[in-house]
Every structure is written in C-alpha cells, then in structure tokens.
Design an enzyme around this catalytic site. Structure first.
Site, PDB file in Angstrom:
ATOM      1  N   ASP A 153      41.584-104.026  82.662  1.00 46.02           N
ATOM      2  CA  ASP A 153      42.739-104.064  83.561  1.00 46.02           C
ATOM      3  C   ASP A 153      43.227-102.651  83.894  1.00 46.02           C
ATOM      4  OD1 ASP A 153      44.610-105.326  85.121  1.00 46.02           O
ATOM      5  OD2 ASP A 153      46.055-105.558  83.493  1.00 46.02           O
ATOM      6  N   HIS A 197      38.686-100.175  91.789  1.00 49.53           N
ATOM      7  CA  HIS A 197      37.659-101.139  91.357  1.00 49.53           C
ATOM      8  C   HIS A 197      36.288-100.464  91.282  1.00 49.53           C
ATOM      9  CE1 HIS A 197      40.534-104.299  91.355  1.00 49.53           C
ATOM     10  NE2 HIS A 197      40.700-104.344  92.663  1.00 49.53           N
ATOM     11  N   LEU A 228      21.328-106.857  73.922  1.00 47.67           N
ATOM     12  CA  LEU A 228      22.772-107.068  74.132  1.00 47.67           C
ATOM     13  C   LEU A 228      22.979-108.340  74.944  1.00 47.67           C
ATOM     14  CD1 LEU A 228      25.767-106.010  74.096  1.00 47.67           C
ATOM     15  CD2 LEU A 228      25.235-104.853  76.248  1.00 47.67           C
TER      16      LEU A 228
HETATM   17  C1  IPE Z   1      43.222-109.978  84.067  1.00 49.62           C
HETATM   18  O1  IPE Z   1      43.861-108.977  84.804  1.00 49.62           O
HETATM   19  C2  IPE Z   1      41.962-110.369  84.748  1.00 49.62           C
HETATM   20  C3  IPE Z   1      40.923-109.336  84.839  1.00 49.62           C
HETATM   21  C4  IPE Z   1      40.949-108.160  84.299  1.00 49.62           C
HETATM   22  C5  IPE Z   1      39.760-109.722  85.562  1.00 49.62           C
HETATM   23  P1  IPE Z   1      45.058-109.330  85.795  1.00 49.62           P
HETATM   24  O2  IPE Z   1      45.525-108.043  86.346  1.00 49.62           O
HETATM   25  O3  IPE Z   1      44.672-110.372  86.751  1.00 49.62           O
HETATM   26  O4  IPE Z   1      46.134-109.946  84.784  1.00 49.62           O
HETATM   27  P2  IPE Z   1      47.704-110.142  84.949  1.00 49.62           P
HETATM   28  O5  IPE Z   1      47.918-110.698  86.316  1.00 49.62           O
HETATM   29  O6  IPE Z   1      48.321-108.801  84.824  1.00 49.62           O
HETATM   30  O7  IPE Z   1      48.102-111.041  83.830  1.00 49.62           O
HETATM   31  C1  IPE Z   2      41.591-105.373  86.930  1.00 51.43           C
HETATM   32  O1  IPE Z   2      42.389-104.399  87.528  1.00 51.43           O
HETATM   33  C2  IPE Z   2      40.479-105.841  87.840  1.00 51.43           C
HETATM   34  C3  IPE Z   2      40.680-107.190  88.398  1.00 51.43           C
HETATM   35  C4  IPE Z   2      41.640-108.013  88.075  1.00 51.43           C
HETATM   36  C5  IPE Z   2      39.704-107.644  89.361  1.00 51.43           C
HETATM   37  P1  IPE Z   2      43.618-104.780  88.448  1.00 51.43           P
HETATM   38  O2  IPE Z   2      43.148-104.922  89.849  1.00 51.43           O
HETATM   39  O3  IPE Z   2      44.351-105.950  87.901  1.00 51.43           O
HETATM   40  O4  IPE Z   2      44.497-103.481  88.316  1.00 51.43           O
HETATM   41  P2  IPE Z   2      46.086-103.404  88.175  1.00 51.43           P
HETATM   42  O5  IPE Z   2      46.466-104.230  86.982  1.00 51.43           O
HETATM   43  O6  IPE Z   2      46.665-103.942  89.442  1.00 51.43           O
HETATM   44  O7  IPE Z   2      46.353-101.950  87.964  1.00 51.43           O
HETATM   45 MG    MG Z   3      45.872-106.136  86.550  1.00 55.32          MG
END
Ligand code: IPE
Ligand code: IPE
Ligand code: MG
Length: 248
Positions: free
Chosen positions: A14, A31, A125
C-alpha cells in the site's frame, strides 16, 4: 541457533498513490514504481529461501476507484504479465492468481492462465498474486462449495469443521502466512486473507510501497524472528515444547 524464517509471507503493498502525490505526479506513476518494488521483493524471497510469497495487488473493493486509475492498473498488469513471466519461470517461481478472475478482461485472464500453466511445476518460490481478491468472498466461496456438496448428498453437514472449510479457501495447499507485512502506514487488513491470517504475525511500516526495499524486508524478518508464537498457550508451555503442533 537458527533464526526462524517465515515459510510464507503475505504483503499488502500500500501507498503507491501517496508516493506519487508526494512527487506531484499522477497516481499511476506510483503504481509503476510499485511494480519495481515487487521485483526486488521477489528477488529477496528467492535469495533468502522464503518458500511462499503472497502479494495483494488489487482488492475486490479497488474496482470502485476512478475508471482512469483502473484502466492504468489493468495496462500495468498486462504489461507485467507479458514482461516478467518468462524470467520468473526461468528462476523456478510458480505463479498463481487468487480472486475473482472473471472480472478481468479476456487478454489478462488468458495470460494469467498461461503463467499458471507454464510455471505449475516450479518449486523455488510459490508466488501468489491476489487480484480482485476479497477475504470475505474467499470464505463465502468455500461455504458455497461445501453447501453444494451437502445439497448433492455427498457431505454430511456435521462433517464440516475448520479443516474442511479451510481446505476450500484460497492457498489451502500452502502453510498459512507466518508473517504479514503492510506498507503505507495504515493498521488494517483491508479484507486480505481473513481466514488464513488467523495466527499470522502482523508487521506494519509507514514506508510507502515503492520505497519498500530489501533492508526493510530484512528488518521485518528480524522482528519476526524475535516474536514468540504462543497459539493460545503460555510462554512456559511454548518454552518446554509442549504444544502438540503449530495449528493452521
Ligand atoms: C489494500 O489497499 C489493497 C491493496 C494493496 C491491493 P487499499 O489502499 O485498497 O486499502 P484501504 O482502502 O486503505 O483499506
Ligand atoms: C496500493 O496503493 C495499490 C493498489 C491498491 C492497487 P494505493 O493505490 O492504495 O496507494 P495509496 O494508499 O492511495 O497511497
Ligand atoms: Mg491504499
């Protein structure tokens, strides 16, 4: 003394969006940087002899994001599948995907299946990518599978226990994750492997996913090695090796 190494690490990657925003760049740049961190994380697992790695790439709830971001993420998935699979195969990585595959476009689904077929025999892995995955959905699907068996008269409802339900959830052939890592500073599970994380050691860092490097991964392993996993017993029982087996 041998330091305990997790057999299975599960990661919520995240913070990509915030990483980009801090640089006044569009979220997709985050990303892309996140995809590079994935490669380094896989390299580390191979080098350290961690047998299984499960990465949360896209949640069931992430479908609710703006369509522009979804489109960019789908392009990234497709690109990564085209670029990385052959090399991962060469290195002995078995790839699989968990989650609701039917929601992806045919081109992505096809490449997912190809990657799984190509790498099915690999053992260095076990890499699982959770994509369009939700933990509650995983459990609901397991319940549905068992209900079907009951309805068909092949299963006695009284025979349904934790082992049987667990056997119908995702990744049931792997040991449950020993270590869970979440980057990005939030302290939650966000509907990741709800069933499988029951006794997993949780580790959180403020670091945003694109900045998650091998030193930080090592720090998580060091912290893990210092934890005492009691599985409901007392410390004294654990020290005397009284636990019959590690559950889950
Ligand atoms: C969790 O991250 C899902 C992934 C990393 C794929 P999110 O950014 O979606 O989670 P929330 O919304 O903060 O809980
Ligand atoms: C995690 O990073 C990747 C996905 C959920 C696809 P985020 O896109 O949630 O990044 P933040 O949390 O908004 O910084
Ligand atoms: Mg996020």
């Amino acid at each position: 003394m041998t330091v305990p190494l997790p057999r299975h690490v599960a990661i919520i990657m995240d913070g990509n969006g915030r990483w980009a925003q801090q640089r006044f760049r569009p979220r997709v740049i985050g990303h892309r940087a996140g995809a590079r961190a994935v490669n380094s994380c896989i390299d580390f697992c191979i080098a350290r002899g961690i047998g299984a790695l499960t990465l949360f790439a896209f949640s069931s709830e992430n479908w609710g994001r703006p369509s522009q971001e979804i489109d960019a993420l789908m392009k990234l998935f497709l690109g990564a599948l085209e670029r990385e699979v052959a090399e991962l195969h060469r290195r002995g990585v078995r790839i699989r995907f968990i989650g609701e595959r039917s929601r992806f476009a045919e081109a992505i689904r096809q490449r997912m299946t190809n990657a799984e077929t190509l790498t099915a025999g690999n053992q260095v892995l076990q890499l699982s990518i959770a994509a369009s995955y939700g933990g509650r959905q995983d459990i609901a699907e397991a319940a549905r599978a068992l209900a079907r068996e009951v309805a068909a008269g092949r299963l006695d409802p009284e025979a349904i226990d934790e082992t049987l339900l667990g056997a119908h959830t995702a990744l049931s052939d792997l040991p449950a994750p020993d270590l869970f890592i979440r980057t990005g500073g939030d302290f939650r599970i966000s509907n990741f492997l709800l069933w499988q994380l029951a006794y997993t050691e949780l580790w959180f860092t403020q670091t945003l996913w694109p900045d998650f490097d091998q030193d930080l991964f090592q720090q998580a392993l060091d912290d893990y090695a210092r934890r005492e996993r009691r599985y409901g017993l007392t410390s004294a029982q654990v020290a005397s090796g009284q636990q019959e087996s590690t559950p889950l």
